[in-house]
Each structure stands twice: as C-alpha cells, then as structure tokens.
Design a protein around this motif. Structure first.
Motif, PDB file in Angstrom:
ATOM      1  N   ASP A 112     107.086 -58.092  83.105  1.00 53.62           N
ATOM      2  CA  ASP A 112     106.781 -57.309  84.302  1.00 53.62           C
ATOM      3  C   ASP A 112     106.603 -55.832  83.967  1.00 53.62           C
ATOM      4  O   ASP A 112     105.672 -55.179  84.455  1.00 53.62           O
ATOM      5  CB  ASP A 112     107.906 -57.453  85.333  1.00 53.62           C
ATOM      6  N   ALA A 113     107.494 -55.268  83.149  1.00 51.87           N
ATOM      7  CA  ALA A 113     107.387 -53.859  82.780  1.00 51.87           C
ATOM      8  C   ALA A 113     106.094 -53.585  82.015  1.00 51.87           C
ATOM      9  O   ALA A 113     105.409 -52.587  82.267  1.00 51.87           O
ATOM     10  CB  ALA A 113     108.602 -53.441  81.944  1.00 51.87           C
ATOM     11  N   ILE A 114     105.767 -54.483  81.083  1.00 49.55           N
ATOM     12  CA  ILE A 114     104.528 -54.312  80.311  1.00 49.55           C
ATOM     13  C   ILE A 114     103.319 -54.404  81.227  1.00 49.55           C
ATOM     14  O   ILE A 114     102.340 -53.658  81.085  1.00 49.55           O
ATOM     15  CB  ILE A 114     104.469 -55.362  79.184  1.00 49.55           C
ATOM     16  N   TYR A 115     103.378 -55.304  82.186  1.00 53.59           N
ATOM     17  CA  TYR A 115     102.286 -55.457  83.162  1.00 53.59           C
ATOM     18  C   TYR A 115     102.061 -54.153  83.915  1.00 53.59           C
ATOM     19  O   TYR A 115     100.931 -53.655  84.013  1.00 53.59           O
ATOM     20  CB  TYR A 115     102.654 -56.582  84.125  1.00 53.59           C
ATOM     21  N   HIS A 116     103.133 -53.558  84.476  1.00 52.03           N
ATOM     22  CA  HIS A 116     102.994 -52.340  85.271  1.00 52.03           C
ATOM     23  C   HIS A 116     102.560 -51.155  84.408  1.00 52.03           C
ATOM     24  O   HIS A 116     101.677 -50.380  84.812  1.00 52.03           O
ATOM     25  CB  HIS A 116     104.320 -52.020  85.962  1.00 52.03           C
ATOM     26  N   ARG A 117     103.176 -51.000  83.243  1.00 52.77           N
ATOM     27  CA  ARG A 117     102.793 -49.884  82.369  1.00 52.77           C
ATOM     28  C   ARG A 117     101.360 -50.030  81.890  1.00 52.77           C
ATOM     29  O   ARG A 117     100.583 -49.078  81.875  1.00 52.77           O
ATOM     30  CB  ARG A 117     103.722 -49.809  81.155  1.00 52.77           C
ATOM     31  N   ASP A 172     109.360 -42.968  80.012  1.00 50.60           N
ATOM     32  CA  ASP A 172     110.662 -42.932  79.359  1.00 50.60           C
ATOM     33  C   ASP A 172     111.818 -42.772  80.329  1.00 50.60           C
ATOM     34  O   ASP A 172     112.941 -42.466  79.927  1.00 50.60           O
ATOM     35  CB  ASP A 172     110.686 -41.794  78.330  1.00 50.60           C
ATOM     36  N   GLY A 173     111.546 -42.951  81.625  1.00 49.69           N
ATOM     37  CA  GLY A 173     112.615 -42.810  82.612  1.00 49.69           C
ATOM     38  C   GLY A 173     112.580 -41.488  83.347  1.00 49.69           C
ATOM     39  O   GLY A 173     113.512 -41.195  84.109  1.00 49.69           O
ATOM     40  N   ARG A 174     111.522 -40.694  83.157  1.00 47.38           N
ATOM     41  CA  ARG A 174     111.432 -39.442  83.910  1.00 47.38           C
ATOM     42  C   ARG A 174     111.056 -39.744  85.367  1.00 47.38           C
ATOM     43  O   ARG A 174     110.454 -40.785  85.657  1.00 47.38           O
ATOM     44  CB  ARG A 174     110.413 -38.494  83.268  1.00 47.38           C
ATOM     45  N   PRO A 175     111.358 -38.835  86.305  1.00 50.51           N
ATOM     46  CA  PRO A 175     111.075 -39.099  87.717  1.00 50.51           C
ATOM     47  C   PRO A 175     109.577 -39.252  88.001  1.00 50.51           C
ATOM     48  O   PRO A 175     108.763 -38.414  87.596  1.00 50.51           O
ATOM     49  CB  PRO A 175     111.635 -37.858  88.423  1.00 50.51           C
ATOM     50  N   VAL A 176     109.250 -40.329  88.695  1.00 55.71           N
ATOM     51  CA  VAL A 176     107.882 -40.536  89.165  1.00 55.71           C
ATOM     52  C   VAL A 176     107.800 -39.997  90.595  1.00 55.71           C
ATOM     53  O   VAL A 176     108.547 -40.433  91.477  1.00 55.71           O
ATOM     54  CB  VAL A 176     107.503 -42.030  89.127  1.00 55.71           C
ATOM     55  N   ARG A 188     114.715 -45.390  90.313  1.00 57.92           N
ATOM     56  CA  ARG A 188     114.066 -46.494  91.004  1.00 57.92           C
ATOM     57  C   ARG A 188     112.810 -46.954  90.273  1.00 57.92           C
ATOM     58  O   ARG A 188     112.533 -48.155  90.171  1.00 57.92           O
ATOM     59  CB  ARG A 188     113.729 -46.027  92.427  1.00 57.92           C
ATOM     60  N   SER A 189     112.018 -46.023  89.762  1.00 57.15           N
ATOM     61  CA  SER A 189     110.762 -46.374  89.089  1.00 57.15           C
ATOM     62  C   SER A 189     110.989 -47.178  87.818  1.00 57.15           C
ATOM     63  O   SER A 189     110.071 -47.860  87.334  1.00 57.15           O
ATOM     64  CB  SER A 189     109.974 -45.113  88.746  1.00 57.15           C
ATOM     65  N   ALA A 190     112.210 -47.121  87.277  1.00 62.02           N
ATOM     66  CA  ALA A 190     112.502 -47.890  86.068  1.00 62.02           C
ATOM     67  C   ALA A 190     112.373 -49.389  86.320  1.00 62.02           C
ATOM     68  O   ALA A 190     112.101 -50.163  85.395  1.00 62.02           O
ATOM     69  CB  ALA A 190     113.912 -47.561  85.565  1.00 62.02           C
ATOM     70  N   GLU A 191     112.554 -49.817  87.589  1.00 63.57           N
ATOM     71  CA  GLU A 191     112.396 -51.236  87.908  1.00 63.57           C
ATOM     72  C   GLU A 191     110.962 -51.703  87.658  1.00 63.57           C
ATOM     73  O   GLU A 191     110.708 -52.886  87.458  1.00 63.57           O
ATOM     74  CB  GLU A 191     112.786 -51.485  89.363  1.00 63.57           C
ATOM     75  N   ASP A 236     110.065 -58.306  91.818  1.00 64.13           N
ATOM     76  CA  ASP A 236     108.693 -58.346  91.319  1.00 64.13           C
ATOM     77  C   ASP A 236     108.290 -59.795  91.071  1.00 64.13           C
ATOM     78  O   ASP A 236     109.053 -60.586  90.505  1.00 64.13           O
ATOM     79  CB  ASP A 236     108.622 -57.560  90.004  1.00 64.13           C
ATOM     80  N   SER A 237     107.088 -60.142  91.513  1.00 63.19           N
ATOM     81  CA  SER A 237     106.641 -61.531  91.389  1.00 63.19           C
ATOM     82  C   SER A 237     105.737 -61.760  90.194  1.00 63.19           C
ATOM     83  O   SER A 237     105.269 -62.872  89.973  1.00 63.19           O
ATOM     84  CB  SER A 237     105.894 -61.936  92.669  1.00 63.19           C
ATOM     85  N   HIS A 238     105.456 -60.707  89.417  1.00 69.53           N
ATOM     86  CA  HIS A 238     104.516 -60.876  88.303  1.00 69.53           C
ATOM     87  C   HIS A 238     105.180 -61.563  87.111  1.00 69.53           C
ATOM     88  O   HIS A 238     106.359 -61.405  86.871  1.00 69.53           O
ATOM     89  CB  HIS A 238     103.963 -59.513  87.876  1.00 69.53           C
TER      90      HIS A 238
END
Length: 580
Positions: A24-29, A43-47, A13-16, A578-580
C-alpha cells in the motif's frame, strides 16, 4: 490560554499512506512520484494540503493560484511537503439560484477531501463570501490543524471624484436610476470603476466581515483580514502562514483548541465593532455547530447588544478596506476592545499565543477610520435579534446600517408571496404603498428560495423613491448582501416555506417593529394567527431529485445556521483501512 504542544517528532497521519515498505505504501508513493517528487519527501515530514478555492468563475478568488505559490514557499521553508488541492468554490456573483444554496455542499465535499486524503494539516485559501465559512465548517468537522489565508479586498473604487464601494454603490446607483437621478449610461460608466482590482468587496461586506470573523476567532494570523489583495504584504502573509501551518502540525494545534465559546463571543463583538454583515450570523452559527460549541442566536444579541460600531466603513460609514488596513486593521479594533473590556483576552490563535499578546501593541494611524469608543459611529452596533409572534425563533437587523427614525415603527404590510411576485409588482404605479408601509417578502428562506438568497434588501417602489424617500422597513426570511444597507429585517424564523408565521401575513395587516425592545409583532389576535396557520398550504417549489432535493429535505433554519441536519458535529479525521 495555555497551549501545550504535543511531543515532536511523532508518527503523522500521512504516514498511513506514504511510510513503510508495504504494497500500500509503495502504491501511494509510486503514483505521487510521477509528479517528480524525490524519495526523501516521504520521510515522515508533514504533508500540508493547500485547499484552494481559485476559480475563473469566482472573480473574488481569481488571484489565489498566485497566492498559493507563496504559501507553498513557506511550507517548503518550514520543512513541510505542500500539495495543492482544488476544492468547491461557490461564488456569490455567479452561482444560481444563490451561492448560499451550495455552502453546505462545498463544506461536505471539502470535509471528505480532507478526511479521505493524506493531509496532516490544511491551509484554507478563501475569499468570496461562501468560501470562508464552507472551508471553516469542513475544517471544524475534521479537526486537523488548519490556518486560513484570505485573498484580501480589492483596491478602493473611485468614480467622478467619489470613493465608491463594490456592492454598496451598486445598490445606491440602481436606486438612483429608478428615482430618475442617474442615467443608465452613467450607471454603466461606473461599472468598471467600482471593481478595479483583484480581490473581494472593498466594503465591510460579507467577505471582509468573514475575514474579520476568522481573525477574531483566531483561525488566521494577526492582520490577515484587511491587507489588500494586490498589496505585496498579502503575499508575505501567505508565506508566513505556510511556515506556521507546519509548526501547528508538529504541535498538533487544532481548530477545536481555538474555536471555543469565548472565541465565538469575541467574533460577535468584533462584528458589532466593525459594522459587519448580517450573513456572519448564519455562518458563525454553522461553524459552531460543526465544532460542537453551544452558541446560539441569543448569544449574538447578548454579546453584540452594547458594542459600539467604531470602524467607519461602508456600508455603515464612509471609508473602504484600504483605509482600514492603513489605519492598522483588525488588530487595532481588537486592542481597543480589549482596553474596553469587550474581549476575552486569553483565547488561543493559530500563532500558538493568546489573542491579546498578538494585538496589545497595535497602533491606530487614523482615528477617523477606526474611531475611539467615545466617538463611535453608532453607539450600539452589533446585530439586534428581534422576536415576537411574527418571528418566534428570531429575526435579525443590523442597526448600524438602518435608519434611526425607523427603529420604532408601526406600518401596514405590503406583501409579496415570493421574489417573482415582488419583481412583477414593485414598479407598478398602482401598487398600494407609501413610505409608512412595511414591505414583506415570503418564501425566500433556506427551503423556500431555495437556498436563502440575498434578496432581503428589496429595492423600494419607484413611486416612493421619486418622493425622495431612501429607506423603508423591509421584512423577509431571506438574507441581505453584506454590502447593502437600510432598515431591513432578515432571517425571519421559522421561514415561510416551513410554515412560520411569516407565511400567513396579509397585505393590510399592521406590523409593530421595536428594535430597542427587540420586538417584531404581527398585530392580529392569537386565535386569528392560529386559524391562518391551520389553513396554510405550502406554495414554494419542491424538488424531487438531486442536490436541491437533499438540501430542501435536510436544511435547518437560519436561527441555527442553515446547515444540513446530518452534517452537524465534529466527525474527526479517521478513515477506513486502505483497500489497495
């Protein structure tokens, strides 16, 4: 119960939020990296969200920040990415008008925190009474892999050579002061002796009851309920839970896999065996309502009716939670229940195994603390659900904390219209009351107080206490602290503020109580009762704005868990784009 883990690895789920090269991914990371996290954590590990109810205004949970560090260590060790999240913390000993008013608000806010943020699994850091059910309700509503870590009970209290329990002895000492048996100075001296370390109440009050319920439901690792807060093994439990939640995410082991009807029936029977709190009734009903299990007040009576109380702890017995842990804790109780055919042995737990596999080798190290069934503290523990014209939808009593000679009783009602009326009149020497009477308190339910405060264990009139009387029947639509004791009938439904029959009881009416027959009867004719109800007008305060308005407009009765009507059911973990 066989559980089939999902295939791993898979997209989480956190991969979204965090995976890929989109804006959007760059924004969140990018924003999370300002905390100093390296690239390979995304890298896709569980958050894992560590939902922490630590607060300096929740003293029972005051050590949870330290404990969460051990959870984090376990998550890191198992290859997860831990992120601690402060959540709504409702403390029973500080919140006004009552923490119960805010259990549903906490559950609603925490549900949305889980759903709206990039979590693959949750560790629920709980302790004080309402934090346990509120986080379990939230987790059930979202249904992401979740595990409970309880803060644990405080150490034994000792005063003047006597073992004293938090809460329980507060009530006893307070009554002794009113009876002229203890000075106010001695009462003050006892204050620090009763609560002498971090942790929750050291009796089988609501906090320890809900910790036991959580373990019995399978939502915590075996042994979690009883380890004292300051014991190093509590920190080990936290670290092992951190490790376990990562594997639960990989296996996609969710609350809906664990919180079955059989699991709730196990919890009801365990509550009877440990002499647990009446508060567990409304909390388990609410949790079941969130996960979507058909579990009712009648199930409480059906499952708990013939379960002996075998744990010799205050307020029903002698010892405290330290001794319970040293004796072997809840695993011993579960083993004895399994051997007595009182346990659904195949229910699943967060361990991924069935509950019987977890407890079948447990050893009892003190049979005076955890007694064999043939030496039970009380032959019939559990909760008795009383019904009749005074409580058409039910009322509850805890027989193990009550007086045997009052289990069948007919008495004259002495009525208090609300808690202020009670406080104004209870110490009046002119109050027309004796030990044969039944004290009746109205307008203290979910709508009436508002919030259903712990005022049901009304202190006795001083004029009765001075005669050496220590117990009377008390009836209300309120709750009672799990640390309290006495022949107290609670959660009368429908409540007075909703126009239930309790609202029209008058001083001088005769009331029949028959706990073995499960009967609670107001001795007036059906026609008289109907006439009184037709003339009834609400007298409780009605808020016009804010959460108090929302709560009063939507809270349901204690007989179904006192949840807000629009929060029932599992809504899942899906969120909008995601709206970003």
């Amino acid at each position: 119960m066989a559980f089939v883990p999902k295939t791993w690895p898979r997209r989480l789920r956190s991969a979204e939020w965090y995976c890929g090269s989109t804006k959007d991914a760059i924004y969140h990371r990018g924003w999370l990296k300002n905390q100093g996290y390296p690239d390979d954590l995304f890298d896709g590990r569980p958050v894992i969200g560590i939902l922490n109810t630590w607060s300096e205004l929740t003293p029972c949970n005051g050590h949870l920040r330290e404990l969460s560090e051990k959870v984090k260590a376990g998550i890191w060790e198992a290859g997860g990415f831990p992120l601690e999240v402060p959540v709504f913390s409702a403390s029973e000993n500080t919140f006004r008008p009552t923490a119960m008013m805010f259990r549903n608000l906490a559950a609603m806010s925490i549900e949305e925190q889980i759903r709206g943020q990039p979590m693959d699994g949750c560790v629920l850091m709980v302790g004080c009474d309402k934090t346990t059910p509120s986080l379990l309700m939230a987790a059930a509503s979202v249904d992401l892999p979740s595990i409970v870590v309880t803060g644990g009970p405080m150490l034994n209290g000792w005063f003047q050579g006597e073992r004293v329990g938090a809460g329980t002895h507060l009530w006893r000492f307070s009554e002794a002061v009113k009876a002229g048996e203890m000075s106010q100075e001695t009462f003050r001296e006892a204050e620090s002796a009763v609560t002498r370390s971090s942790g929750t109440c050291n009796t089988m009050g609501t906090a320890s009851s809900m910790a036991s319920m959580t373990e019995a439901l399978g939502m915590a690792l075996s042994g979690n309920a009883a380890i004292p807060a300051v014991d190093s093994r509590r920190r080990v439990m936290a670290q092992m839970s951190g490790r376990r939640i990562v594997q639960m995410v990989k296996d996609d082991l969710k609350p809906s896999d664990i919180l079955t009807k059989d699991a709730f029936e196990n919890a009801v029977r365990v509550n009877g065996a440990v002499g647990g709190s009446t508060n567990a009734v409304v909390h388990l009903l609410a949790i079941a309502g969130r996960i979507g299990v058909d579990f009712t007040l009648d199930d409480w009576d059906r499952c708990g009716r013939d379960v002996p109380t075998i744990v010799n702890l205050q307020p029903s017995g002698e010892y405290l939670m330290e001794e319970f842990y040293y004796a072997g804790g809840l695993p011993v109780v579960l083993r004895q229940m399994g051997e007595a055919d009182l346990l659904h042995k195949d229910t699943l737990t967060v361990s991924g195994d069935d509950i019987w596999s977890e407890v079948k080798e447990a050893r009892n190290w003190n049979e005076d603390v955890i007694r064999p069934f043939d030496q039970a503290l009380t032959p019939q523990g559990g909760m008795a659900v009383l019904k009749g014209n005074l409580a058409p939808k039910g009322a509850v009593i805890k027989p193990s904390a009550a007086s045997e000679h009052l289990m069948r009783h007919r008495g004259r009602a002495v009525v208090f219209e609300d808690i202020d009326d009670y406080k104004a009149r209870i110490e009046d020497e002119a109050l027309d009351v004796d030990e044969t009477c039944i004290l009746v308190l109205k307008n203290c339910g979910p709508k009436g107080y508002p919030g259903m405060a712990e005022v049901g264990n009304m202190g006795l009139p001083p004029k009765v206490l001075k005669k050496g009387i220590t117990d009377m029947i008390r009836i209300s639509d309120a709750r009672m602290s799990g640390t309290a004791y006495g022949t107290v009938i609670l959660h009368t439904s429908p409540e007075a503020a909703a126009g239930g029959p309790l609202a029209v009881v008058r001083s001088g009416d005769m009331i029949d109580v028959d706990v073995p027959a499960r009967r609670l009867h107001l001795d007036i004719s059906e026609a008289e009762l109907a006439d009184r109800l037709a003339q009834w007008q609400p007298s409780h305060e009605v808020p016009t704005s804010g959460y108090a308005w929302l709560h009063q407009a939507h809270v349901q009765g204690a007989d179904t868990g006192a949840d807000l009507d629009f929060l029932k059911g599992c809504r899942g973990s899906a969120v909008g784009k995601d709206s970003h």
